[in-house]
Design an enzyme around this catalytic site. Structure first.
Site, short mmCIF file in Angstrom:
data_model
loop_
_atom_site.label_atom_id
_atom_site.label_comp_id
_atom_site.label_asym_id
_atom_site.label_seq_id
_atom_site.Cartn_x
_atom_site.Cartn_y
_atom_site.Cartn_z
N SER A 253 -2.90 13.37 -2.86
CA SER A 253 -1.87 12.48 -3.37
C SER A 253 -1.26 13.07 -4.64
CB SER A 253 -2.43 11.09 -3.65
OG SER A 253 -3.23 11.14 -4.81
N LYS A 254 -0.29 12.35 -5.15
CA LYS A 254 0.46 12.78 -6.34
C LYS A 254 -0.45 13.23 -7.48
CE LYS A 254 4.95 12.48 -6.75
NZ LYS A 254 4.87 13.89 -6.61
#
Ligand code: GLU
Length: 418
Positions: A253-254
């Site tokens: 994820s980010k």
């Protein structure tokens, strides 16, 4: 092997992420290796989440990577249209056929009724599957429900007393017990198809030979197998490519750094470096070497060498690879690619003069083997262009204010000049 036709079918609900890019790359490599076709289809039936901006960004990311398609929404092709929202009549026709054959039925349950059914099943400790209550409605009852203003969904009749067996080219035999299945929805009450239905109708209509996609879709595949069976269509071959996980084995994820192709482009990565890195996420060329030009990947790509195990995404490794590609790339090209970063720092004009361009090329040539990205080339080059330096204030306090130091440096300068 019959003619290879593969597709990449993104939903335009956001940017193209590294996982999607890797799926696109594997499809592209497979098509190019076999002299087949690579088709771009846009799965945009989630009309609430799909946006034109996301679509154009996905196309531009694919173009930047150089993954060219042979048929697609922008160029058309013999199996078009290539956007699912433009193909609704195909799904409606297929649904009518299944209804007429008694393989599907209309379901009038509202979302609230379905939620209540699920809650009841949970309370009784029964499997939370649709209970099939609309499967045997009389025509009169259906007419009455429609008179109430209810719009029906269409559900497939699923025999839950047998397992669905899938022969996946990467994962081998995968068995889905009948209990995990239910009479699932093909067409929603709003007249739009579900992913599992549209995907099968299109993969068949587009003569797709191999469905190569992310492992997260493995759980959808038994439903798709059942749709193929109900429609009487031959099945393509399936290959589910392994997940990409963060170093801590959580979902990527980010917070693990850049995840979209666009971010890599903006940060100054080269497409060939990104492609090379992505290719090795789950695929092994069979030797020790890690640097493979695209033609070499095309020549060597095979699904047999794609692993079942999750691939671990390593941000440092891709940056390291990019550093190498930066040095190997044609200097003129790298300079051109670095130009916007130099302009952003106002180190050269827009456009640069001839003299500026010449100097820029020399600077890029000198600096590029000390940094890892195009952006860093510019950031590490400022001292070639002016004498203004941003010093760390703490460093200034510690070192510059020492008595006698300025005189010492002046002497050093003299010596060096000699
Ligand atoms: N639209 C789906 C996705 O983006 C496609 C999955 C598939 O390849 O079947 O995940």
């Amino acid at each position: 092997m019959s003619r290879v036709r593969v597709r990449f079918a993104p939903s335009p609900t956001g940017a193209l992420h590294v996982g999607g890019a890797r799926t696109a790359l594997f499809n592209w490599l497979f098509a190019r290796h076999h002299g087949g076709s690579f088709i771009l289809r846009i799965d945009d039936t989630d009309t609430e989440r799909s946006t034109p901006e996301a679509l154009s960004q996905i196309l531009s990311s694919l173009r930047w990577l150089g993954l060219d398609w042979d048929e697609g929404p922008d160029i058309g092709g013999p199996f078009g249209p290539y956007r699912q929202t433009e193909r609704l009549e195909f799904y409606r026709e297929a649904a009518s056929r299944l209804l007429a054959a008694g393989r599907a039925y209309k379901c009038y349950c509202t979302p609230e009724e379905l939620a209540a059914q699920r809650a009841e099943a949970r309370r009784l400790g029964k499997p939370v599957a649709y209970d099939g209550r609309c499967a045997h409605l009389s025509a009169a009852r259906q007419a009455a429900l429609e008179a109430e203003g209810r719009k029906p969904a269409v559900r497939l009749k699923v025999a839950r007393d047998r397992a669905v067996v899938l022969h996946d080219l990467i994962r081998g035999e995968v068995v889905f017990p009948g209990e995990v299945l239910e009479d699932f929805v093909l067409m929603k009450a709003n007249g739009l198809p579900t992913y599992n239905f549209a995907c099968v109708v299109d993969d068949h209509a587009m003569a797709i030979s191999h469905v190569i996609r992310a492992e997260e879709h493995l759980s959808n595949t038994p439903k798709q197998v059942l749709v193929y069976e109900a429609l009487g269509h031959p099945m393509p071959l399936f290959a589910h490519v392994p997940m990409i996980l963060a170093p801590d084995r959580s979902k990527l994820s980010k917070r693990h750094g850049a995840t979209s192709v666009e971010e890599y482009r903006a940060d100054g990565y080269l497409p060939e470096a990104l492609l090379n890195y992505l290719a090795l996420l789950g695929w092994s060329p069979g030797g020790e070497e890690e640097f493979l030009p695209l033609e070499e990947m095309v020549a060597r790509f095979s699904l047999e060498r794609v692993s079942k195990n999750p691939a671990i995404y390593d941000q440092r490794k891709i940056t390291w690879m990019n550093g190498h590609y930066l040095v190997w790339a044609d200097l003129e090209r790298v300079t051109r690619l670095c130009l916007p970063y130099f302009q952003k720092l106002e180190l050269v004009g827009a456009p640069p003069t001839e003299a500026e361009w010449k100097k820029l090329k020399e600077v890029v040539g000198l600096v590029r083997d000390r940094v890892k990205t195009l952006r860093e080339v510019a950031e590490a080059s400022t001292y070639f262009f002016h004498d203004r330096f941003d010093y760390d204030p703490k460093g200034v306090a510690r070192h510059f204010q020492v008595p006698g130091r300025a005189a010492l440096l002046a002497r050093v300068r003299e010596r060096l000049a000699d």
